[in-house]
Design a protein around this motif. Structure first.
Motif, PDB file in Angstrom:
ATOM      1  N   LYS A 100      -0.256   4.138   0.113  1.00 17.82           N
ATOM      2  CA  LYS A 100      -0.858   5.080   1.078  1.00 17.82           C
ATOM      3  C   LYS A 100      -0.300   4.877   2.479  1.00 17.82           C
ATOM      4  CE  LYS A 100      -5.030   5.938  -1.522  1.00 17.82           C
ATOM      5  NZ  LYS A 100      -6.492   5.915  -1.548  1.00 17.82           N
ATOM      6  N   SER A 101      -0.171   3.617   2.904  1.00 20.44           N
ATOM      7  CA  SER A 101       0.419   3.367   4.222  1.00 20.44           C
ATOM      8  C   SER A 101       1.838   3.918   4.273  1.00 20.44           C
ATOM      9  CB  SER A 101       0.449   1.860   4.538  1.00 20.44           C
ATOM     10  OG  SER A 101      -0.789   1.454   5.073  1.00 20.44           O
TER      11      SER A 101
ATOM     12  N   ARG B 211      -9.389   5.285   2.079  1.00 23.63           N
ATOM     13  CA  ARG B 211      -9.375   6.748   2.032  1.00 23.63           C
ATOM     14  C   ARG B 211      -8.516   7.300   3.167  1.00 23.63           C
ATOM     15  NH1 ARG B 211     -14.083   8.677  -0.689  1.00 23.63           N
ATOM     16  NH2 ARG B 211     -13.350  10.742  -0.124  1.00 23.63           N
ATOM     17  N   ALA B 212      -7.284   7.660   2.835  1.00 29.61           N
ATOM     18  CA  ALA B 212      -6.326   8.103   3.852  1.00 29.61           C
ATOM     19  C   ALA B 212      -6.786   9.373   4.568  1.00 29.61           C
ATOM     20  CB  ALA B 212      -4.956   8.319   3.210  1.00 29.61           C
TER      21      ALA B 212
ATOM     22  N   PRO C 120      -4.445   1.177   5.637  1.00 29.28           N
ATOM     23  CA  PRO C 120      -4.551   0.974   4.182  1.00 29.28           C
ATOM     24  C   PRO C 120      -3.907  -0.344   3.732  1.00 29.28           C
ATOM     25  CG  PRO C 120      -3.951   3.243   4.638  1.00 29.28           C
ATOM     26  CD  PRO C 120      -3.883   2.507   5.950  1.00 29.28           C
TER      27      PRO C 120
ATOM     28  N   TYR D  25       6.021   5.341  -5.825  1.00 27.01           N
ATOM     29  CA  TYR D  25       5.297   6.338  -6.631  1.00 27.01           C
ATOM     30  C   TYR D  25       6.073   6.857  -7.836  1.00 27.01           C
ATOM     31  CZ  TYR D  25       1.486   6.481  -3.288  1.00 27.01           C
ATOM     32  OH  TYR D  25       0.412   6.144  -2.506  1.00 27.01           O
TER      33      TYR D  25
ATOM     34  N   ASP E 172      -5.464  -0.276  -3.697  1.00 27.04           N
ATOM     35  CA  ASP E 172      -5.054   0.589  -2.585  1.00 27.04           C
ATOM     36  C   ASP E 172      -6.069   1.720  -2.439  1.00 27.04           C
ATOM     37  OD1 ASP E 172      -3.544   1.540  -0.522  1.00 27.04           O
ATOM     38  OD2 ASP E 172      -1.968   2.414  -1.772  1.00 27.04           O
TER      39      ASP E 172
ATOM     40  N   HIS F 177      -2.574   0.326  -7.599  1.00 24.64           N
ATOM     41  CA  HIS F 177      -3.432   1.371  -7.017  1.00 24.64           C
ATOM     42  C   HIS F 177      -4.921   1.018  -7.036  1.00 24.64           C
ATOM     43  CE1 HIS F 177      -4.669   3.030 -10.924  1.00 24.64           C
ATOM     44  NE2 HIS F 177      -3.466   2.680 -11.304  1.00 24.64           N
TER      45      HIS F 177
ATOM     46  N   SER G 210       0.833  -1.197   0.000  1.00 24.90           N
ATOM     47  CA  SER G 210       0.000   0.000   0.000  1.00 24.90           C
ATOM     48  C   SER G 210       0.873   1.255   0.000  1.00 24.90           C
ATOM     49  CB  SER G 210      -0.920   0.005   1.224  1.00 24.90           C
ATOM     50  OG  SER G 210      -1.454   1.305   1.396  1.00 24.90           O
TER      51      SER G 210
END
Lengths: 212, 10
Positions: A35-36, A94-95, A133, A79, A91, A88, A33
């Motif tokens: 996001k994590s 919702r951060a 996430p 990224y 992933d 994605h 993830s």
């Protein structure tokens, strides 16, 4: 410094390096993830601003710098460098549902209403939920590669060792930091379900997959 | 009681 904290820190470091090495050598961040990892970079950045204001020890400073550098290197690999392999579609946690409430809470419940202290508190609260996430992604895809599982196990182990460290510090020095302890316990609880799966599956040589 | 002046943990 006690042995629980030292081994906890090393377990944390091992987790971070293991993840970096996995992405680097497989040239892929599939199943990870982003996001994590972004949230962890934010956690380290907001917590270690005290690098500029207070010096504790060479150990403390070097670990902080290493954690920050590794966090940004991981984010860069996901990224930028291996963007094409980033999953994605899975992933999708919702951060902002974590960052916004945690930011609000840091304003309301803190030790001291100063910018640096609020950012420190924010980082403590955010760290406790930053893995969500990643756990959400595993629950969505239904499985994790074993190395991702080892990563999560080391991260969870670091949290569990910190709880023992706090017990030790409370009895030996009378030290306790309620914010860190409550957030740390919340964080450790988030790993419990994962620990169970890890012990029952990964240790017995199976890929971690969720029961259908 | 904790000493919140300096956070000595990582």
């Amino acid at each position: 410094m006690n042995v629980f904290r030292l081994v906890g820190d090393l377990s944390h470091l091992l987790a971070i390096i293991m993840l970096l090495k996995k992405i680097w050598s497989s040239r892929s961040c599939a199943g990870i993830s982003g996001k994590s990892q972004l949230l962890f970079a934010l956690v380290f950045t907001t917590r270690y601003l005290d690098l500029f204001t207070s010096f504790i020890s060479v150990y403390n400073t070097s670990m902080k710098v290493i954690y920050i550098l590794c966090a940004y290197a991981t984010v860069y690999l996901i990224y930028v460098k291996f963007k094409a392999t980033y999953d994605h579609n899975h992933d999708t946690f919702r951060a902002e549902f974590l960052v916004v409430p945690v930011g609000g809470l840091a304003f309301l419940v803190n030790h001291d209403f100063t910018p640096l202290e609020i950012l420190w508190t924010f980082s403590i609260y955010l760290e406790s939920v930053a893995i969500m996430p990643q756990l959400f992604m595993i629950s969505k895809t239904g499985e994790a590669e074993s190395i991702t599982s080892h990563y999560l196990f080391c991260l969870g182990g670091y949290r569990a060792l910190y709880i023992i460290n706090w017990l030790y510090r409370f009895y030996s020095e009378g030290f306790f930091d309620l914010i860190a302890i409550v957030a740390g316990c919340v964080q450790t609880i988030l790993y419990c379900d994962f620990f169970y799966l890890y012990i029952t599956k990964v240790i017995y040589g199976q890929k971690l997959s969720l029961p259908a | 009681s904790g000493d919140y002046e300096v956070h000595d943990e990582l």
